[in-house]
Structures are given as C-alpha cells and as structure tokens.
Scaffold this active site. Structure first.
Site, PDB file in Angstrom:
ATOM      1  CE1 TYR A 100      -3.263  -2.790   0.174  1.00 36.65           C
ATOM      2  CE2 TYR A 100      -3.558  -2.394   2.506  1.00 36.65           C
ATOM      3  CZ  TYR A 100      -3.879  -3.092   1.368  1.00 36.65           C
ATOM      4  OH  TYR A 100      -4.822  -4.097   1.424  1.00 36.65           O
ATOM      5  N   PRO A 126     -17.096  -3.860   1.697  1.00 37.01           N
ATOM      6  CG  PRO A 126     -17.426  -2.623   3.657  1.00 37.01           C
ATOM      7  CD  PRO A 126     -16.347  -3.292   2.853  1.00 37.01           C
ATOM      8  CG  LEU A 127     -19.319   0.856   1.136  1.00 39.34           C
ATOM      9  CD1 LEU A 127     -19.082   2.369   1.175  1.00 39.34           C
ATOM     10  CD2 LEU A 127     -20.735   0.533   1.586  1.00 39.34           C
ATOM     11  CB  ALA A 128     -19.677  -3.669  -4.150  1.00 43.68           C
TER      12      ALA A 128
END
Length: 345
Positions: A58, A210-212
């Site tokens: 990252y 979780p928010l794709a």
C-alpha cells in the site's frame, strides 16, 4: 451490532471488534496526507475499533509507516495485521511467497510499523510458482521466532484454503488462522464454498469491500450520470454503467438502494449491516479515505437488519451470486493465462 461487541477471530481466542480499519487509502494511493490519515486512525481507535489491517504494497510502504506513527503509545491495545506478496518496488525479486522474500518482507514491515511483532501476517495472494509448503514453513518459523503471532491468507480459492491447511498438518506446523476475502451485497460468491470451509476448519474470516468498490455508495443508480471516482478512472470497464456487462449489477445496486430507503436506512448502513449479519464473518474491513467516510461507517455499526430485510436482499441478489470474475479479488491463473489452456505447438 456495536463496536463494543467483540467477536472471536476463528478459534484463536483473539477478541476483535466487528470493524477492522483498513489502511489501503492512507498515503499516496488514497491521496491522503499522513496527518489526515493519523487523525482517521486515532478517531477509529477512540470509537472502539481495535484492529488495523495494512500491507507492504500500500503506497509502497507509506501506509505502514503512517500506521506505525499513529500507534505510538497505543500499539499494545491494537491487533495489527499486515500482508506480503504484491510488489513493493520495481525490483522483481521484492515480491512473492518464497521463504527468501517472506523473511525480508516481515523485517521491512516491522521497521516501518515501529514494532517488534505483527499479530497477524497474511499472504496477500496465492502464488502458483511457489509451493505452499515453502510459504507455510517460513510463516511457522516466524511464529516460533516471535516475529508474528498468527498467519493467514487472502483471496485463496477454496481448494487453496484446504491445501494450506493440509500442508501445515502434513508437516506438523501451525495452521493458517484466517482468510481475508471480498464480500458484499453484490459480491456473494464466498457463500458457496469459502465460508463453509472456514467454518469446518475454524478459520476467522475478515471481509473487505462492503461497498463493493463504490457500487454501494448510493451513486450507482438507474438513470443517473456516470459516477466520478478514482477507481473508475483506473479501471473504466469495471465501473462503466453504460456497459452491457454491468447492466445486471447496476439494476441490483439500484434495487438495493430503494430497499435501504424503504427500511429507513442509508445504503451504506444496509451494506454494512448485511455483511455483519453473517455468523461466519469475524470482522469487516472498512477503508475510509475521509472523516466523512469514517463517520458513515461508524453510524452503520449500530445497524441490525430485520429478517424480512435480509429476505428481500436474497431476492434481489441470490446467495452465492457475483456479477464479474474480477469481483472475487483475483482472476484464477487458469482463466487469465491462455498458455495454461492451450497445448504448445
């Protein structure tokens, strides 16, 4: 759900908050300054999140450095996880799952994070050219040396998860204790095999996305303009709402947004509540880039979805569904590399 309702990471006995703070957006990759990132980390910890997940890749190590700075004086109260495998620079030797690289990579991560051990060290992706025995053996040695407390995997196929467990058993080594994998209202493929395997072998499951990847932000609606985002610029085909391949996904996102409104929830709350409702999910990794993003997630931490809402979700996106192979986190080599499907001429 509440952030104070700690869960157990698999069978380790480690008590983890329902949210894990993902650090992918900290630094150059998320265009977030170190000071902004540190403020987000500290706010998340103050709110009750007790785990942070980062990776050496990252922002080419910058994320780890930022996390290390933010944990000054708080390290012992945090479950700290990092990952190896992906490139950290332009040197082709500085990546992969070999013993040679793992031993070097963990020392680099520990230095950047300013700590003497990691609580969880994860194989960021499987690697076909490296025997799993090689990887598992190196990670077991790191546990024995006190460099890491546990090791886990990320985006391993069901067969690879089982092979990893068997390799450890065959050599009488410590097993992997967790799997990190994408899971959301629009990416439900892990319900077929991965979650049942995790249950069978006692693996903790850390889900991300979780928010794709933004599809569940509330901006992807039928009849709306193309949302502007960094991801859409980098991978336009995957986010192009006019593309025929995305039609079913867009329709599902729109239907889920309408369901959230009917339930008196934001789409973020519906999305997070859905992931948290699965009994095999140990914790959900959230990846805020701004204070507003983090606050939206924290509000969603109090959501518990009623059975009728979960039933409606299953009608819109049936269990086990995923719309694109790429949504699973990794396209299998057998599908991505034509040379593996064709005899040499």
């Amino acid at each position: 759900m509440s952030l104070s309702d700690l869960r157990t990471l698999g069978r380790t006995g480690v008590r983890i908050s329902p949210f894990v703070l993902g650090a992918m957006n900290f630094g150059a990759r998320g265009n977030t300054s170190p000071d902004e990132s540190i403020a987000l980390i500290q706010r998340a910890l103050d709110a009750g999140i007790n785990a942070i997940d980062t990776a050496d890749t990252y922002s080419r190590g910058e994320s780890e450095t930022i996390v290390g700075r933010a944990l000054t004086g708080r390290r012992d109260r945090v479950i700290l996880a990092s990952k190896f495998h992906n490139p950290v620079d332009d040197d082709p030797a500085h990546r992969g799952n070999s013993r040679r690289w793992i031993v070097r990579a963990v020392e680099d991560s520990l230095r950047r994070l300013g700590t003497d051990h990691l609580d969880l060290y994860q194989v960021h992706r499987p690697e076909a050219i490296t025997a799993i025995d090689e990887t598992v053996g190196a990670l077991d040695d790191l546990v024995r040396a006190g460099k890491i407390r546990y090791y886990g995997t990320s985006v391993f196929a069901p067969a690879e998860l089982i092979e990893t467990q068997w390799a450890a058993d065959r050599r009488r080594l410590r097993r992997a204790v967790s799997e990190q994998v994408p899971y959301s209202l629009l990416v439900r493929g892990i319900e077929r095999e991965t979650l049942p395997i995790a249950r069978k072998y006692g693996l903790g499951v850390l889900t991300y996305g979780p928010l794709a990847a933004g599809w569940l932000s509330g901006n992807y609606r039928l009849g709306a303009a193309q949302p502007v985002s960094q991801r859409a610029d980098l991978i336009p085909g995957r986010f192009d709402i006019a593309a025929p391949a995305n039609a079913a996904k867009l329709a599902a996102a729109d239907a889920l947004a309408r369901l959230a409104g009917e339930a008196g929830l934001s789409l973020v709350e519906l999305a997070v509540g859905f992931v948290a409702a699965h009994p095999d999910v140990s914790a959900t990794i959230i990846g805020p880039r701004t204070r507003e993003h983090l606050d939206a997630y924290l509000r969603a931490a109090e959501v518990e979805l009623a059975p009728d809402v979960l039933d409606r979700i299953d009608e819109i996106v049936p269990p086990g569904t995923y719309f694109h192979e790429r949504d699973t986190g990794k396209i299998p080599d057998a599908l991505a590399d034509p040379a593996l499907r064709r005899r040499a001429s």
